[in-house]
Design an enzyme around this catalytic site. Structure first.
Site, PDB file in Angstrom:
ATOM      1  N   HIS A   1      -3.533  -8.969 -10.545  1.00 13.98           N
ATOM      2  CA  HIS A   1      -4.039 -10.400 -10.795  1.00 13.98           C
ATOM      3  C   HIS A   1      -4.399 -11.136  -9.520  1.00 13.98           C
ATOM      4  O   HIS A   1      -3.860 -12.230  -9.250  1.00 13.98           O
ATOM      5  CB  HIS A   1      -3.174 -11.175 -11.778  1.00 13.98           C
TER       6      HIS A   1
ATOM      7  N   ARG B   1      -9.480 -11.509 -18.423  1.00 11.29           N
ATOM      8  CA  ARG B   1      -8.272 -11.503 -19.364  1.00 11.29           C
ATOM      9  C   ARG B   1      -8.068 -10.268 -19.886  1.00 11.29           C
ATOM     10  O   ARG B   1      -8.959  -9.610 -20.404  1.00 11.29           O
ATOM     11  CB  ARG B   1      -8.448 -12.645 -20.205  1.00 11.29           C
TER      12      ARG B   1
END
Lengths: 308, 308
Positions: free
Chosen positions: A271, A223
C-alpha cells in the site's frame, strides 16, 4: 478549541508538528490522549476506531487523512458534521506514476529482461507501439482522472470507465455496463481506481476479469475488495491474465498465507502507491480548518454512498 | 533513382514495405543486393559497413535510421552529402519513459519491495517526496530535453546539464564544467543522454561519478563509452553508487563475461530504451526524401563533431 489527531497505525508526530506550524493557535491532541472531549472541534483522522467520533459533542468537521473514505462509510453512527476528504496533489501524482511504472513494466517486458540478465542473455523483444498499448482506468474520480491523464501524457493509448459519462482530454472514455464490457475487451492493462462501496465490491470478478483479452495485466491502486481474489488468482493461474501489480488488499497487511505472495507474475507492494507526506498533506487540511473558521465551505466534501 | 536500405543487424523488411507505401515511385534496394550503384540517390542506413557509402556517385543524402550518429562520425571518408538524423517522436517518448521507469524504480524502492515479497514480508518504507528527488540529465539535445521535461512532468525535481547554456521549462539547468560538478553533487539519479564524441568519451569517470552523492544511481540511455566502465563498477562495488540501469554498452551485445551482468543492483537491458518502429519512423525519413526532391532542406541535418 482543539484538534483531535489520529493517524491510526502510523506516526502522528510529523502531522502534529505541521499543524503546530500552520495553525499555531489551535492545540493538537493525539488520540487517545484527549484531556477534554468538549474541546475537540476538528477530528483529523485515518482509520480511527469505529464508534469513537460520536464522543465529541462540539465537533465541527471530520477531516479524513486520505482519499479513501470506506473506513468512515462503514461507521454505523457518525456525528452530523461534514466529512472532508484529503486531496493531496502529491498523492495523486505518486499513484499516477505507480500506474505508469507497472504499465511500462508489463508493456516493455522488463520482467523478461530481468530473467535474461540473470543468465547474461542479450535479446531484445518487439513490443507494441506505446501509442497502441491500451491502458484502461476504472473509476474516474479525481485520482482516476489524474491517472488516466498521466497515462495519456506518457504516450499510452489511455482509456477510462466510470458509471456515468466523463470526458477527459486525450482519454477514450466509456460508461455504464455496456461501456465496461466494451472497454475491458479492448484492454492490455487494467488499472483499478474505484472507491469501495456496495456497487463496486467484487465488481472485478470472474465474469468481468474474464472479458479482458488473454495476456492482459491488472494493476490495483484503490481497495482490495473491488477484486474477487479467487477469480483473479484462477485467471492468473490459467494464464488468461498474464500478471498483476497489487497495492491494496482486503486484509492489510496481506497475510503471509495469501496466495498472492506465491502466484507467479504477481507483484505485491505494501500500500505504497500514493504515500501521504505530512509536509505536503497537512496544508490542505489546515486550509480547510481555516475555511470553516471563516464560515466558508471546506473542499472536497464527501457524500457518503447510498447504503440501500 | 533508388533508395539503398540497410538496417544492419535488424530486419529491413518492414521499412521496405513502409517506403513502398509512402514513396511508391522510388524503388528500394536492400543492401547488399544493389543492382546498379549509379541508381542510388538516398542511403537509408543504420550501422552500415564502414567505407561503403562512397560507392554511390549519385548519392544526394544519407538518412540515418536513428538519433545516434557515432557510427557515421567514425567513417574516415564520407561522400559530400547531407547527413540527416532520424527524430522519431515515438523513440524520444520511449526513452523518456525508460528514464522515468528506472528513476521510479530507484526512488520508490521497488527492488526492496520485490525482495520483501519473495519472503511474504509487508513493510513500507518512507521515501523522499517525489518533488524533492533530484533526477539529472546529462546532455540536452532533442532527446535529452524531452527526457528532462518528462521527468519534470512526472513530478521529480528535474535537472539538466549541457556544455553550453540551455533553458528548459520546469528544469533546473547547469552548464560548463563548474556547472557539471555543481549538478552532480546534488543528484539522486543521473541519466546519461550525451552523444558519443571526443569530448564526451569517458566523461563519466571515477572523478565525475565520484562527485555524485553516496547512494545515488546511474541510468545510461545513450552510448556505452561515455562511461568509464571500470570506474562505475568500482563505485558500485564500494557502495558509493547504489545501482545502475544500463541500456548501452561499449560492445553490444554485452559480452557474457562483462562484470555488469554479475554486479549487484545493476540492471542490464539490451539497447531497448527507444525502439524504432518502421511504421512511425519511416514517415519522417520519407518526408525528408520528398523535401530534398522538392529542393527543400531536410531536417535535422547532422553537423559532425570537431575531430581535432
Amino acid at each position: 478549541m482543539a484538534i483531535l489527531l489520529n493517524y491510526q497505525g502510523h506516526d502522528s508526530t510529523p502531522w502534529a508538528e505541521a499543524f503546530a506550524d500552520m495553525l499555531p493557535t489551535i492545540p493538537v491532541h493525539i488520540y487517545p490522549h484527549i484531556p477534554n472531549p468538549l474541546d475537540i472541534q476538528y477530528a483529523v483522522v485515518w482509520h480511527h476506531p469505529h464508534g469513537d467520533l460520536i464522543n465529541y459533542p462540539n465537533l465541527k468537521a471530520i477531516l479524513n487523512m486520505g482519499a479513501g473514505t470506506d473506513h468512515l462509510d462503514a461507521e454505523t453512527e457518525l456525528p452530523d458534521v461534514p466529512i472532508v476528504r484529503l486531496l493531496d496533489p502529491d498523492v495523486g501524482n505518486d499513484m499516477a506514476q505507480y500506474a505508469v511504472y507497472w504499465a511500462m513494466h508489463f508493456h516493455r517486458r522488463f520482467e523478461d529482461y530481468r530473467r535474461q540478465a540473470s543468465r547474461a542473455e542479450w535479446l531484445s523483444h518487439e513490443v507494441p507501439r506505446t501509442a497502441e498499448y491500451r491502458v484502461s482506468v476504472m473509476g474516474l474520480g479525481l485520482i482516476g482522472t489524474q491517472i488516466a491523464r498521466r497515462l495519456a501524457l506518457s504516450g499510452f493509448k489511455a482509456q477510462g470507465w466510470s458509471r456515468t459519462e466523463h470526458r477527459i482530454d486525450g482519454v477514450d472514455t466509456f460508461h455504464g455496463s455496456s461501456g465496461l464490457q466494451q472497454m475491458l475487451s479492448a484492454t492490455d492493462v487494467l488499472v483499478n481506481c474505484l472507491p469501495l462501496n456496495r456497487q463496486t465490491r467484487y465488481l472485478l470478478n470472474s465474469e468481468t476479469l474474464g472479458q479482458l483479452p488473454t495476456g492482459s495485466f491488472v494493476i490495483n491502486v484503490s481497495r482490495g475488495a473491488v477484486i474477487d481474489d479467487d477469480a483473479l488468482i484462477a485467471l492468473l493461474n490459467s494464464g488468461h491474465i498474464a500478471g498483476a501489480a497489487l497495492d491494496a488488499f482486503v486484509e492489510e497487511p496481506l497475510p503471509a498465507d495469501s496466495a498472492y505472495w506465491r502466484t507467479a507474475n504477481v507483484f505485491v507492494t505494501p500500500h505504497i502507491s500514493g504515500s501521504t507526506y505530512a509536509k505536503s498533506a497537512a496544508r490542505p487540511i489546515a486550509d480547510n480548518i481555516i475555511r470553516i473558521e471563516q464560515g466558508k465551505q471546506p473542499f472536497p466534501i464527501h457524500i457518503p454512498p447510498q447504503t440501500t
